[in-house]
Design a protein around this motif. Structure first.
Motif, PDB file in Angstrom:
ATOM      1  N   THR A 159      57.352  66.129  35.381  1.00  0.00           N
ATOM      2  CA  THR A 159      58.516  66.798  36.077  1.00  0.00           C
ATOM      3  C   THR A 159      59.596  66.592  35.361  1.00  0.00           C
ATOM      4  O   THR A 159      60.453  67.334  34.338  1.00  0.00           O
ATOM      5  N   GLY A 160      60.056  64.856  35.438  1.00  0.00           N
ATOM      6  CA  GLY A 160      61.517  64.850  34.355  1.00  0.00           C
ATOM      7  C   GLY A 160      61.428  62.918  34.447  1.00  0.00           C
ATOM      8  O   GLY A 160      60.369  63.315  34.135  1.00  0.00           O
ATOM      9  N   ALA A 161      62.659  62.682  33.403  1.00  0.00           N
ATOM     10  CA  ALA A 161      62.994  61.683  33.072  1.00  0.00           C
ATOM     11  C   ALA A 161      64.777  61.476  33.270  1.00  0.00           C
ATOM     12  O   ALA A 161      65.391  62.863  33.308  1.00  0.00           O
ATOM     13  N   ILE A 162      64.882  60.498  34.539  1.00  0.00           N
ATOM     14  CA  ILE A 162      66.177  60.085  34.179  1.00  0.00           C
ATOM     15  C   ILE A 162      67.101  59.900  33.338  1.00  0.00           C
ATOM     16  O   ILE A 162      66.055  58.707  32.809  1.00  0.00           O
ATOM     17  N   PHE A 163      67.866  59.932  32.395  1.00  0.00           N
ATOM     18  CA  PHE A 163      68.426  59.247  32.052  1.00  0.00           C
ATOM     19  C   PHE A 163      70.241  59.256  32.143  1.00  0.00           C
ATOM     20  O   PHE A 163      70.941  59.953  33.118  1.00  0.00           O
ATOM     21  N   ALA A 164      71.690  57.957  31.078  1.00  0.00           N
ATOM     22  CA  ALA A 164      72.407  57.840  31.885  1.00  0.00           C
ATOM     23  C   ALA A 164      72.754  59.366  30.916  1.00  0.00           C
ATOM     24  O   ALA A 164      72.662  59.272  29.895  1.00  0.00           O
ATOM     25  N   LYS A 165      73.644  59.716  31.342  1.00  0.00           N
ATOM     26  CA  LYS A 165      74.279  60.433  30.681  1.00  0.00           C
ATOM     27  C   LYS A 165      75.224  60.488  29.110  1.00  0.00           C
ATOM     28  O   LYS A 165      75.533  61.294  28.220  1.00  0.00           O
ATOM     29  N   ALA A 166      76.041  59.265  29.183  1.00  0.00           N
ATOM     30  CA  ALA A 166      76.834  59.080  28.912  1.00  0.00           C
ATOM     31  C   ALA A 166      75.991  58.918  27.157  1.00  0.00           C
ATOM     32  O   ALA A 166      76.732  59.036  26.096  1.00  0.00           O
ATOM     33  N   GLY A 167      75.082  58.306  27.631  1.00  0.00           N
ATOM     34  CA  GLY A 167      74.182  57.911  26.166  1.00  0.00           C
ATOM     35  C   GLY A 167      73.862  59.107  25.053  1.00  0.00           C
ATOM     36  O   GLY A 167      73.652  58.969  24.190  1.00  0.00           O
ATOM     37  N   LEU A 168      73.257  60.003  25.908  1.00  0.00           N
ATOM     38  CA  LEU A 168      72.755  61.294  25.560  1.00  0.00           C
ATOM     39  C   LEU A 168      73.659  61.678  24.929  1.00  0.00           C
ATOM     40  O   LEU A 168      73.453  62.345  23.943  1.00  0.00           O
ATOM     41  N   GLU A 169      75.325  61.970  25.588  1.00  0.00           N
ATOM     42  CA  GLU A 169      76.007  62.679  25.011  1.00  0.00           C
ATOM     43  C   GLU A 169      76.911  62.316  23.262  1.00  0.00           C
ATOM     44  O   GLU A 169      77.402  63.035  22.601  1.00  0.00           O
ATOM     45  N   ARG A 170      76.494  60.664  23.603  1.00  0.00           N
ATOM     46  CA  ARG A 170      77.677  60.110  22.626  1.00  0.00           C
ATOM     47  C   ARG A 170      76.363  60.163  21.107  1.00  0.00           C
ATOM     48  O   ARG A 170      77.038  60.621  20.354  1.00  0.00           O
TER      49      ARG A 170
END
Length: 304
Positions: A159-170
């Motif tokens: 259904t989904g996967a959890i990430f740290a927002k900062a990493g994807l934004e960078r």
């Protein structure tokens, strides 16, 4: 400033972004630098959950050795990956201004959380918090760098996967199909970048000190102090967030059982003038409130 500061980094896109950020800030202050990418054990072994590998500092150990051997002068890390006890001779040289601390769920379509779901995460902390909120769901392990995990999610039936927002934004890969998990307490020091150097290297330490962001350094110190006091060298589902509000620090900390069903939390406020030992005090309160028994249970289950 004739010395060239050799910057050690993992070779993933995110790690290189972080190292280049430090490189740019040092060069803007007149220092000469060189990037030295290396692969860590954590990047090479992708078929086991992190907690099963039994290595403290799995993403930092290779760079620690490179520093001690004199191959690099400083190393740049995601601070949440760094063990609370640094190797002998290596010291914290700078903590850069923090980015977002939030966890996010990257999902497919619009998930209906009332139905059974499978959520991917390689983090015991995220797993426990998700199962605490959604006990009828399942979690599955996912490993690899940010881009690899996004690809694995796309190719899966999760259904989904959890990430740290900062990493994807960078690295500009934050997809539209995500939601912020504002109820999830982040990992201690999540969103912060740490620069370490050899204690005897005064040149590099002086250079890096110019990059230090004091409010971030204080908040991450409190969070890591909380982690160190609770953890005792054991990987466990622990979240911590200290936030700077003018003259005070607001803190949230949490310890979960591995299945997420037991939760011990704390919320406290302290003046900056009285912040010394604050993270330790909060952890001791958690331990006195059932945390010792829970940590013992976690350690026994992790051995199996």
């Amino acid at each position: 400033m004739s010395k060239v500061i050799r910057i050690g980094t993992r070779d993933s896109e995110l790690a290189l972004w972080q190292a280049k950020t430090v490189q740019n800030q040092l060069e803007a202050r007149g220092y000469k630098t060189e990037l030295v990418p290396v692969k860590s054990t954590g990047d090479l072994i992708l078929d086991k959950p992190l907690y099963e590998l039994g290595i403290t500092g799995i993403f930092t150990k290779t760079l620690d050795v490179a520093m001690i051997n004199g191959t690099v002068d400083i190393a740049v890390h995601s601070m949440k990956d760094v063990p609370t006890a640094l190797p002998f001779g290596i010291v914290q040289a700078a903590v850069l201004e923090r980015a977002s601390t939030e966890d996010i769920l990257v999902h497919k379509e619009n998930p209906d959380y009332k139905k059974p779901c499978t959520i991917a995460t390689g983090s015991l902390r995220r797993q426990a918090q998700w199962l605490n909120r959604y006990p009828h769901h399942q979690t599955t392990d996912i490993r690899g760098n940010v881009n690899t995990r996004l690809q694995k999610l796309a190719a899966s039936d999760w259904t989904g996967a959890i990430f740290a927002k900062a990493g994807l934004e960078r690295i500009n890969v934050l997809p539209d199909n995500h939601e912020v998990l504002d109820w999830m307490i982040p990992a201690p020091a999540q969103g912060a970048m740490l620069v370490v150097a050899m204690e005897e290297d005064n040149f590099s330490r002086t250079a890096c000190a110019k990059l230090n962001h004091e409010p971030t350094a204080l908040c991450t110190h409190i969070e890591r102090e909380f982690l160190k006091t609770l953890e005792g060298g054991c990987t466990a589902p622990i979240g911590a967030l200290a936030e700077d509000f003018d003259d005070e620090i607001r803190f949230q900390g949490v310890l979960f059982s591995l299945d997420g069903q037991t939760k011990i939390e704390i919320e406290r406020v302290v003046s900056k003038a009285n912040a010394v030992g604050f993270g330790t005090d909060c952890a001791l309160e958690v331990l006195d409130n059932g945390g010792r028994e829970l940590m013992k249970e976690i350690k026994e289950k992790m051995k199996k």
